[in-house]
Design an enzyme around this catalytic site. Sequence first.
Site, PDB file in Angstrom:
ATOM      1  N   THR A 121       0.865  -1.190   0.000  1.00  0.00           N
ATOM      2  CA  THR A 121       0.000   0.000   0.000  1.00  0.00           C
ATOM      3  C   THR A 121       0.898   1.235   0.000  1.00  0.00           C
ATOM      4  O   THR A 121       1.625   1.470   0.969  1.00  0.00           O
ATOM      5  CB  THR A 121      -0.904  -0.003   1.251  1.00  0.00           C
ATOM      6  OG1 THR A 121      -1.686  -1.194   1.224  1.00  0.00           O
ATOM      7  CG2 THR A 121      -1.807   1.213   1.285  1.00  0.00           C
ATOM      8  N   GLU A 154      -3.410  -4.497  -2.801  1.00  0.00           N
ATOM      9  CA  GLU A 154      -3.989  -5.724  -2.249  1.00  0.00           C
ATOM     10  C   GLU A 154      -5.139  -5.376  -1.301  1.00  0.00           C
ATOM     11  O   GLU A 154      -4.999  -4.485  -0.477  1.00  0.00           O
ATOM     12  CB  GLU A 154      -2.890  -6.501  -1.489  1.00  0.00           C
ATOM     13  CG  GLU A 154      -3.365  -7.790  -0.881  1.00  0.00           C
ATOM     14  CD  GLU A 154      -4.060  -8.682  -1.912  1.00  0.00           C
ATOM     15  OE1 GLU A 154      -3.424  -9.059  -2.903  1.00  0.00           O
ATOM     16  OE2 GLU A 154      -5.253  -8.983  -1.725  1.00  0.00           O
ATOM     17  N   LEU A 156      -6.848  -7.922   0.495  1.00  0.00           N
ATOM     18  CA  LEU A 156      -7.183  -9.065   1.348  1.00  0.00           C
ATOM     19  C   LEU A 156      -7.440  -8.620   2.788  1.00  0.00           C
ATOM     20  O   LEU A 156      -6.922  -7.606   3.247  1.00  0.00           O
ATOM     21  CB  LEU A 156      -6.066 -10.113   1.317  1.00  0.00           C
ATOM     22  CG  LEU A 156      -4.661  -9.769   1.839  1.00  0.00           C
ATOM     23  CD1 LEU A 156      -4.578  -9.770   3.356  1.00  0.00           C
ATOM     24  CD2 LEU A 156      -3.669 -10.753   1.282  1.00  0.00           C
ATOM     25  N   GLU A 158      -6.978  -9.761   6.664  1.00  0.00           N
ATOM     26  CA  GLU A 158      -6.345 -10.755   7.534  1.00  0.00           C
ATOM     27  C   GLU A 158      -7.444 -11.571   8.196  1.00  0.00           C
ATOM     28  O   GLU A 158      -8.506 -11.052   8.525  1.00  0.00           O
ATOM     29  CB  GLU A 158      -5.480 -10.067   8.591  1.00  0.00           C
ATOM     30  CG  GLU A 158      -4.162  -9.629   8.018  1.00  0.00           C
ATOM     31  CD  GLU A 158      -3.244  -8.980   9.042  1.00  0.00           C
ATOM     32  OE1 GLU A 158      -3.356  -9.270  10.233  1.00  0.00           O
ATOM     33  OE2 GLU A 158      -2.422  -8.158   8.609  1.00  0.00           O
ATOM     34  N   GLY A 259     -17.389  -0.714  18.659  1.00  0.00           N
ATOM     35  CA  GLY A 259     -16.420  -1.530  19.399  1.00  0.00           C
ATOM     36  C   GLY A 259     -15.401  -0.670  20.100  1.00  0.00           C
ATOM     37  O   GLY A 259     -15.633   0.517  20.379  1.00  0.00           O
ATOM     38  N   GLY A 263      -7.894  -1.459  14.746  1.00  0.00           N
ATOM     39  CA  GLY A 263      -6.446  -1.590  14.850  1.00  0.00           C
ATOM     40  C   GLY A 263      -5.932  -2.260  13.596  1.00  0.00           C
ATOM     41  O   GLY A 263      -6.476  -2.073  12.511  1.00  0.00           O
ATOM     42  N   CYS A 266      -3.243  -1.975   8.911  1.00  0.00           N
ATOM     43  CA  CYS A 266      -3.633  -1.171   7.746  1.00  0.00           C
ATOM     44  C   CYS A 266      -4.423   0.095   8.077  1.00  0.00           C
ATOM     45  O   CYS A 266      -3.973   1.191   7.764  1.00  0.00           O
ATOM     46  CB  CYS A 266      -4.418  -2.032   6.768  1.00  0.00           C
ATOM     47  SG  CYS A 266      -3.384  -3.316   6.057  1.00  0.00           S
TER      48      CYS A 266
HETATM   49  N1  NAD Z   1      -1.497  -7.088   6.282  1.00  0.00           N
HETATM   50  C1  NAD Z   1      -2.597  -6.814   5.573  1.00  0.00           C
HETATM   51  O1  NAD Z   1      -3.705  -7.234   5.898  1.00  0.00           O
HETATM   52  C2  NAD Z   1      -2.473  -6.013   4.311  1.00  0.00           C
HETATM   53  C3  NAD Z   1      -3.556  -5.983   3.416  1.00  0.00           C
HETATM   54  C4  NAD Z   1      -3.435  -5.238   2.257  1.00  0.00           C
HETATM   55  C5  NAD Z   1      -2.280  -4.518   2.012  1.00  0.00           C
HETATM   56  N2  NAD Z   1      -1.255  -4.549   2.903  1.00  0.00           N
HETATM   57  C6  NAD Z   1      -0.035  -3.818   2.587  1.00  0.00           C
HETATM   58  O2  NAD Z   1       0.930  -4.730   2.092  1.00  0.00           O
HETATM   59  C7  NAD Z   1       2.248  -4.347   2.484  1.00  0.00           C
HETATM   60  C8  NAD Z   1       2.917  -5.476   3.252  1.00  0.00           C
HETATM   61  O3  NAD Z   1       2.174  -5.699   4.436  1.00  0.00           O
HETATM   62  P1  NAD Z   1       2.407  -6.990   5.346  1.00  0.00           P
HETATM   63  O4  NAD Z   1       1.390  -6.916   6.434  1.00  0.00           O
HETATM   64  O5  NAD Z   1       2.467  -8.192   4.481  1.00  0.00           O
HETATM   65  O6  NAD Z   1       3.876  -6.669   5.916  1.00  0.00           O
HETATM   66  P2  NAD Z   1       4.796  -7.565   6.850  1.00  0.00           P
HETATM   67  O7  NAD Z   1       5.467  -6.627   7.765  1.00  0.00           O
HETATM   68  O8  NAD Z   1       4.018  -8.709   7.398  1.00  0.00           O
HETATM   69  O9  NAD Z   1       5.876  -8.197   5.845  1.00  0.00           O
HETATM   70  C9  NAD Z   1       6.812  -7.451   5.141  1.00  0.00           C
HETATM   71  C10 NAD Z   1       8.001  -8.365   4.807  1.00  0.00           C
HETATM   72  O10 NAD Z   1       8.879  -7.654   3.943  1.00  0.00           O
HETATM   73  C11 NAD Z   1      10.195  -8.043   4.288  1.00  0.00           C
HETATM   74  N3  NAD Z   1      11.163  -7.100   3.712  1.00  0.00           N
HETATM   75  C12 NAD Z   1      11.489  -5.850   4.133  1.00  0.00           C
HETATM   76  N4  NAD Z   1      12.416  -5.316   3.324  1.00  0.00           N
HETATM   77  C13 NAD Z   1      12.680  -6.229   2.352  1.00  0.00           C
HETATM   78  C14 NAD Z   1      13.533  -6.270   1.219  1.00  0.00           C
HETATM   79  N5  NAD Z   1      14.330  -5.232   0.910  1.00  0.00           N
HETATM   80  N6  NAD Z   1      13.542  -7.356   0.445  1.00  0.00           N
HETATM   81  C15 NAD Z   1      12.754  -8.410   0.737  1.00  0.00           C
HETATM   82  N7  NAD Z   1      11.916  -8.446   1.796  1.00  0.00           N
HETATM   83  C16 NAD Z   1      11.885  -7.360   2.600  1.00  0.00           C
HETATM   84  C17 NAD Z   1      10.177  -8.124   5.788  1.00  0.00           C
HETATM   85  O11 NAD Z   1      11.265  -8.853   6.298  1.00  0.00           O
HETATM   86  C18 NAD Z   1       8.825  -8.794   6.020  1.00  0.00           C
HETATM   87  O12 NAD Z   1       8.961 -10.208   6.037  1.00  0.00           O
HETATM   88  C19 NAD Z   1       2.078  -3.058   3.297  1.00  0.00           C
HETATM   89  O13 NAD Z   1       2.218  -1.964   2.456  1.00  0.00           O
HETATM   90  C20 NAD Z   1       0.630  -3.151   3.778  1.00  0.00           C
HETATM   91  O14 NAD Z   1       0.067  -1.890   4.026  1.00  0.00           O
HETATM   92  C21 NAD Z   1      -1.320  -5.299   4.043  1.00  0.00           C
END
Ligand code: NAD
Length: 447
Positions: A121, A154, A156, A158, A259, A263, A266
């Site tokens: 994002t 994305e 999705l 969680e 609620g 949190g 996102c």
């Molecule tokens: N978690 C959600 O529900 C969700 C939903 C939609 C969008 N997003 C977006 O997706 C993105 C990722 O979110 P997330 O929750 O999966 O993050 P996360 O923190 O769970 O995972 C991020 C991963 O990236 C790795 N990383 C960092 N720098 C790196 C590099 N240079 N090369 C390779 N790997 C590297 C980290 O070690 C970590 O494993 C964010 O922008 C978030 O806003 C998250």
Amino acid sequence: MKVTVFGIGYVGLVQAAVLASVGHNVICVDIDQAKVDNLKKGLIPIYEPGLTPLVEETYKNGLLSFTTDAKAGVEHGEVQFIAVGTPPDEDGSADLKYVLAVAKTIATHMNEPKIIIDKSTVPVGTADKVTAKIASVLAERNIDLEFNVVSNPEFLKEGAAVSDCKKPDRIVIGTDNEAVRETMRELYAPFNRNHERMIFMDVRSAELTKYAANCMLATKISFMNEMSNLAELLGADIEAVRHGIGSDSRIGYQFIYPGCGYGGSCFPKDVQALVQTANKVNYKPALLEAVESVNYKQKQKLFTHLSNHFNGKLAGKTIAIWGLSFKPQTDDMREAPARELMEALWQVKANVQAYDPEAMEECQRIYGSRSDLILSGTKEAALKNADALVICTEWSQFKAPDFDIIAEQLNNKVLIDGRNLFEPSLMKKKSFTYYAIGRGDSVKITK
Ligand SMILES: NC(=O)c1ccc[n+]([C@@H]2O[C@H](COP(=O)([O-])OP(=O)(O)OC[C@H]3O[C@@H](n4cnc5c(N)ncnc54)[C@H](O)[C@@H]3O)[C@@H](O)[C@H]2O)c1
């Protein structure tokens, strides 16, 4: 198709496993060596329903692999996903350092044309920054290679990430390049058979779509929380109001639960980031600021109930907490209301006995061992000799508990329900002092 995914987090791992499950050949790259080693041993770093078997199956059949070798990752994929974190900066803006680090890595190792997909994002304009970063590294390397940066946010959720990825409501693609559009169609074809889910647009609109979606959802929650606060003051019951408004098809029943505040990884950061984006173009996002400030206050509500109930004398008290994750079906505790509550309790020298079906390890990881935190093996054990029970997360197993056991185990029959799981009349019958969210004069039912 050969696919590389940078970042093996909630988004990257799920997306990679789902893409591999339909036959794409996916390499996941992360800088976290321990995470990669564990995944190779079959240890999945997060709890997400359906994810473990999917990863196991695709890893075993060779379509999914894990590495820290960025060069190998870049060489592999025709498309390169960037799915790394975009945490808030000091001022709340999205910090792009991880995204741009991956852009640099890709540019450093690429030797043929690539499509780079921003899955993280990211604020409007990030694709331009990623493009500029790649172009500058290629210029330093003195080579001229074609590449395209696409925005593919994305959506999705969680807790339902695998099914959301397999059956997305929509697949938003921001690009103005026809050939790239075709590649993206090919990549997502297995998920687009039932009906057309792909929505093509320009890059900036795709980037804004993601923030608009999350901010809309956060707005619904803060709106209901504001109504619940009014309901308390006016002697109305927010649950009746919720049914009353949800029945209007223009409003609908989804996402209008009051609620203890939103949190997760996102909503909080995305609302803040859009506020900062707006500020940068000299626009005052009054609505978004209000959404955030309502949420901030709502997250303090559970502590306020406790503090009022015990007349500010919480030092030495033990509070049982059910639910640590920011929502059910995940172990993610990022910005979880339970954290706000626990930290406030510790400030006033109270003790916490907590239980969560999935987030105990995560809680241990975040807070370590401390004398004022006991992580209990069962929800009943968390109650033992506690002075009150607070419910922070609406896990199914908390929805119909044995109230006699709760009454027996607690020192005081005080229940603070941050998710309105119970009927106030039942609580009254069972002689609990019951605090709920926005339930009028039933907010504090008995004493
Ligand atoms: N978690 C959600 O529900 C969700 C939903 C939609 C969008 N997003 C977006 O997706 C993105 C990722 O979110 P997330 O929750 O999966 O993050 P996360 O923190 O769970 O995972 C991020 C991963 O990236 C790795 N990383 C960092 N720098 C790196 C590099 N240079 N090369 C390779 N790997 C590297 C980290 O070690 C970590 O494993 C964010 O922008 C978030 O806003 C998250």
